[in-house]
Design a protein around this motif. Sequence first.
Motif, PDB file in Angstrom:
ATOM      1  N   ARG A   1       0.874  -1.085   0.021  1.00 59.42           N
ATOM      2  CA  ARG A   1       0.029  -0.015  -0.218  1.00 59.42           C
ATOM      3  C   ARG A   1       0.798   1.082   0.052  1.00 59.42           C
ATOM      4  NH1 ARG A   1      -3.222  -3.090  -1.721  1.00 59.42           N
ATOM      5  NH2 ARG A   1      -5.467  -3.289  -0.910  1.00 59.42           N
TER       6      ARG A   1
ATOM      7  N   LEU B   1       4.074   0.660   2.198  1.00 60.00           N
ATOM      8  CA  LEU B   1       3.777  -0.364   3.404  1.00 60.00           C
ATOM      9  C   LEU B   1       3.777  -1.759   2.498  1.00 60.00           C
ATOM     10  CD1 LEU B   1       2.682   2.303   4.455  1.00 60.00           C
ATOM     11  CD2 LEU B   1       1.325   0.909   6.126  1.00 60.00           C
TER      12      LEU B   1
ATOM     13  N   PHE C   1      -3.258  -6.557   6.154  1.00 60.12           N
ATOM     14  CA  PHE C   1      -3.304  -5.078   6.698  1.00 60.12           C
ATOM     15  C   PHE C   1      -3.738  -4.121   5.516  1.00 60.12           C
ATOM     16  CE2 PHE C   1       0.603  -5.189   3.775  1.00 60.12           C
ATOM     17  CZ  PHE C   1       0.443  -3.813   3.194  1.00 60.12           C
ATOM     18  N   ASP C   2      -4.189  -2.863   6.014  1.00 59.09           N
ATOM     19  CA  ASP C   2      -4.749  -2.059   4.906  1.00 59.09           C
ATOM     20  C   ASP C   2      -4.442  -0.571   5.678  1.00 59.09           C
ATOM     21  OD1 ASP C   2      -5.460  -0.726   2.637  1.00 59.09           O
ATOM     22  OD2 ASP C   2      -7.187  -2.006   2.576  1.00 59.09           O
ATOM     23  N   VAL C   3      -4.366   0.232   4.801  1.00 56.76           N
ATOM     24  CA  VAL C   3      -4.397   1.749   5.567  1.00 56.76           C
ATOM     25  C   VAL C   3      -5.645   2.577   4.920  1.00 56.76           C
ATOM     26  CG1 VAL C   3      -2.094   1.685   6.179  1.00 56.76           C
ATOM     27  CG2 VAL C   3      -2.561   2.323   3.866  1.00 56.76           C
TER      28      VAL C   3
ATOM     29  N   LEU D   1      -4.515   2.521  10.223  1.00 53.53           N
ATOM     30  CA  LEU D   1      -3.888   1.205   9.862  1.00 53.53           C
ATOM     31  C   LEU D   1      -4.918   0.245  10.711  1.00 53.53           C
ATOM     32  CD1 LEU D   1      -1.649  -0.604   8.818  1.00 53.53           C
ATOM     33  CD2 LEU D   1      -0.416   0.148  10.974  1.00 53.53           C
TER      34      LEU D   1
ATOM     35  N   TYR E   1      -4.718  -4.274  10.919  1.00 52.11           N
ATOM     36  CA  TYR E   1      -3.670  -5.442  10.599  1.00 52.11           C
ATOM     37  C   TYR E   1      -4.037  -6.411  11.696  1.00 52.11           C
ATOM     38  CZ  TYR E   1      -0.794  -3.978  14.646  1.00 52.11           C
ATOM     39  OH  TYR E   1      -0.241  -3.838  15.741  1.00 52.11           O
TER      40      TYR E   1
ATOM     41  N   TRP F   1      -1.634   6.218  12.124  1.00 55.00           N
ATOM     42  CA  TRP F   1      -0.201   5.564  12.135  1.00 55.00           C
ATOM     43  C   TRP F   1       0.996   5.999  11.734  1.00 55.00           C
ATOM     44  CZ3 TRP F   1       2.589   4.791   7.668  1.00 55.00           C
ATOM     45  CH2 TRP F   1       2.081   4.993   6.539  1.00 55.00           C
TER      46      TRP F   1
END
Length: 360
Positions: free
Chosen positions: A8, A15, A55-57, A63, A65, A354
């Motif tokens: 990402r 990331l 995970f993702d943002v 954030l 996860y 984050w």
Amino acid sequence: MPANSRVRYLDGQLLFVRQGILVAQPFNEKAATVEGQPVTLADRLKYHPVSDAAFDVSRTGVLVYGQTASAPVTRLMLFDGRGRELEALTEPGYYRQPKFSPDGHRVVAEKISPDDQNVDVWLFDIARHALSRLTSATAPDERPTWSPDGRRIVFSSKRGALYDVYVKSVDTAEPEQRLIEGPGDKIVEHWSADGKYLSGTVLRSGLWIFSFNPTEKPRMVRSDPRTENWQSEFSPDGKWLAYTSSESGSPEVYVEPLPMTGTRWQVSLHGGAEPHWRNGGREMLYLGADGMLMSVPVTSDGWETSKPIPLFHISVSDLAGSGDYTVSPDGEHIVVNTFISDPVVPPIDVVVNWPALLKR
């Protein structure tokens, strides 16, 4: 170090996950390269070795996860050939893939660290009740299998971008050496009795046979990019290869002749996995879908479909994945990676703002 991962990009930071560690690293859009040093955001992330990660943002700085679950709690238990429990070889812990040595005196297995979930190879001396660590790399060391003379062990490890096959001496302090490299993630499964071949899975490809003869190219036995563990095993005389496949929609045990002819026979009925040869190849054992250990007689003239005979029930954690039992060379003992309790699944973590983690 290269990494295959879900990625990402947000506000100049890339990331991604490397060996289960979620990191952020500055990314130069114009040059299309990362810069500086990666900053760790979280560890023990749930991820697939070659692609996705949990995970993702968001663009608002959130954030989310998920960390990997612990392995099922198991224990290596010794049984006689009739299924009677003899003794515990280990304390409760996290084990996988037990394999008897050719002389029947030791067992090699994977042991998972409860701290960082890394996998190393351990040896268990049955007579002396001694436990010793064979590998200690920061990368996962998986699927150990013995050489025919019992002096070496091969295993797969991800020391770089891919899983390669390594070999290590059992009774000397010599460091392990890379044995097979090249394209694809290579997960070793068995070493033939004549010492000439290894069988194993190449992830996203299929079941392969690798020769120790440098002039002989690797051979694909079966193609299936979805299967991650074929559980293959050569017969003692080298004339057959047994394996597990879920091509039909559920795990089943198959056997086919060597050299390959394209012909194969289904051994199991209504589900089965983890084939092992016993009594010098005159019998095949496999694990039924209900946890019943099944026996199939083998004729000397060729393969004839026979009705499997139930032997006894064993308690294991995973039918088609973790390689949960092994048979001694004389067929008189069986070590079972006995299931004790389910893994602990961590909750999903949510981090607000984050980018503040980059300033620590």
